[in-house]
Design an enzyme around this catalytic site. Sequence first.
Site, PDB file in Angstrom:
ATOM      1  N   GLU A 177       0.877  -1.317  -0.196  1.00  0.00           N
ATOM      2  CA  GLU A 177       0.040  -0.027   0.028  1.00  0.00           C
ATOM      3  C   GLU A 177       0.865   1.185   0.068  1.00  0.00           C
ATOM      4  OE1 GLU A 177      -2.504   0.599   3.364  1.00  0.00           O
ATOM      5  OE2 GLU A 177      -3.632   2.297   2.438  1.00  0.00           O
ATOM      6  N   LYS A 219      -2.721  -1.899  -2.998  1.00  0.00           N
ATOM      7  CA  LYS A 219      -3.479  -1.186  -2.337  1.00  0.00           C
ATOM      8  C   LYS A 219      -3.048   0.229  -2.581  1.00  0.00           C
ATOM      9  CE  LYS A 219      -5.960  -0.147   1.778  1.00  0.00           C
ATOM     10  NZ  LYS A 219      -6.692  -0.760   3.090  1.00  0.00           N
TER      11      LYS A 219
HETATM   12  C1  5MM Z   1      -7.461   2.197   9.645  1.00  0.00           C
HETATM   13  O1  5MM Z   1      -6.416   2.951   8.877  1.00  0.00           O
HETATM   14  C2  5MM Z   1      -5.331   2.231   8.614  1.00  0.00           C
HETATM   15  C3  5MM Z   1      -4.113   2.053   9.567  1.00  0.00           C
HETATM   16  O2  5MM Z   1      -3.826   3.305   9.851  1.00  0.00           O
HETATM   17  P1  5MM Z   1      -3.121   3.675  11.063  1.00  0.00           P
HETATM   18  O3  5MM Z   1      -1.757   2.970  11.321  1.00  0.00           O
HETATM   19  O4  5MM Z   1      -2.628   5.266  10.918  1.00  0.00           O
HETATM   20  O5  5MM Z   1      -3.938   3.528  12.267  1.00  0.00           O
HETATM   21  C4  5MM Z   1      -4.852   2.253   6.944  1.00  0.00           C
HETATM   22  O6  5MM Z   1      -3.528   1.584   6.803  1.00  0.00           O
HETATM   23  C5  5MM Z   1      -5.964   1.839   6.145  1.00  0.00           C
HETATM   24  O7  5MM Z   1      -5.909   0.507   6.030  1.00  0.00           O
HETATM   25  C6  5MM Z   1      -5.686   2.192   4.789  1.00  0.00           C
HETATM   26  O8  5MM Z   1      -5.073   3.499   4.676  1.00  0.00           O
HETATM   27  C7  5MM Z   1      -7.165   2.672   4.189  1.00  0.00           C
HETATM   28  O9  5MM Z   1      -7.925   3.290   5.018  1.00  0.00           O
HETATM   29  P2  5MM Z   1      -8.841   4.427   4.715  1.00  0.00           P
HETATM   30  O10 5MM Z   1      -9.587   5.169   5.753  1.00  0.00           O
HETATM   31  O11 5MM Z   1      -8.041   5.265   3.814  1.00  0.00           O
HETATM   32  O12 5MM Z   1      -9.996   3.775   3.663  1.00  0.00           O
END
Ligand code: 5MM
Length: 335
Positions: A177, A219
């Site tokens: 990602e 991703k």
């Molecule tokens: C839930 O957010 C995931 C973890 O982020 P943190 O380590 O900052 O808490 C993040 O990796 C998430 O899986 C992806 O970015 C996709 O989340 P979004 O909210 O962008 O759909």
Amino acid sequence: MNNEQLYKTATLLLTESKGILAADQSINTMNKQLEGIGATPDPETRRLYRQLLFTTPGIEKYVTGIILYDATIRNHTDDGTAFVDFLIAKGIVPIIKVDKSTVPLDGFPGEVVTEGLDGLRERLDEYYKMGARAAKWRAVISIGDGLPTHDSIKLNCLLLARYARLCHEAGIVPIVEPEVLYEGAHDIARAAEVTTLTLKTLFAVLQQYRVDLKAVILKTSMVLSGNKNPKQSTPEEVAEATLKVLQDCVPSEVAGVVFLSGGQSPEQATANFNAIGKLEKANGKLPWKLAFSFSRGIEQPVQEAWKGKAENVPAAQKILVEVFERNCKADQGAL
Ligand code: 5MM
């Protein structure tokens, strides 16, 4: 390394009209979200929140896999059933977030690098024994004045390649990602340029380090103008720019491409994903499967309905099902 098993897992994760739920908020992020809805930011409330998501009736009709945080993969439902076992029994693949988040990249103001390689081989072995069959590592690329630098992109991609090789050794499908942030005043053309550079660099490095792309899931962010740009991209513009970038950059062997929501509102993320699905239909088959893998784009309305209160669980689960249904339709461009 049993690649056949990896291919099977990747294929399962990319089942038509289903997506992947990202429930891998780190403790800090989860606590901020809980505070935002007036709930207590403690371990029990975090467990209850994940239980609400995972025990939603029929969840297996909408998701192939769920991304978990380390504390969650070790946690359990009220009756003591490990969350992983609960998900596996429903045919859902447990996915584990293995990066340890970002730190400032020394010498590169405004840029970050993701940590988490130390001890990763051992952690992956442990997660495999617990039942995880896929993992996720997130790199963060910001767009701004003079940003990003190609050097920081390269470093982040090298780490993603090393992570991917270690995953394959452990029998785990890596989700790579490289998130190009939505935050900023940039236009869609700049987002396309940065995402192109990021993905071209990523796949060059993955190939250089001999990562089997057939067992890799990308991703990615959708390509759109930044959240501070007064001219917000329309779903049609997002779909066109996103598919063009993906077609230019993602090798056909890659198992699949899933989208993060990146801070777009849930409605916006679904509308953009639907436009991508529509354009895919109109243009004919792509070499890889596309799916959603949102966190905030799915969970925000669920959290707002729940507010940390037991009596709101059924209403919050109903909303989760509605959001899933919309995104599964959007996958087909059918909204
Ligand atoms: C839930 O957010 C995931 C973890 O982020 P943190 O380590 O900052 O808490 C993040 O990796 C998430 O899986 C992806 O970015 C996709 O989340 P979004 O909210 O962008 O759909």
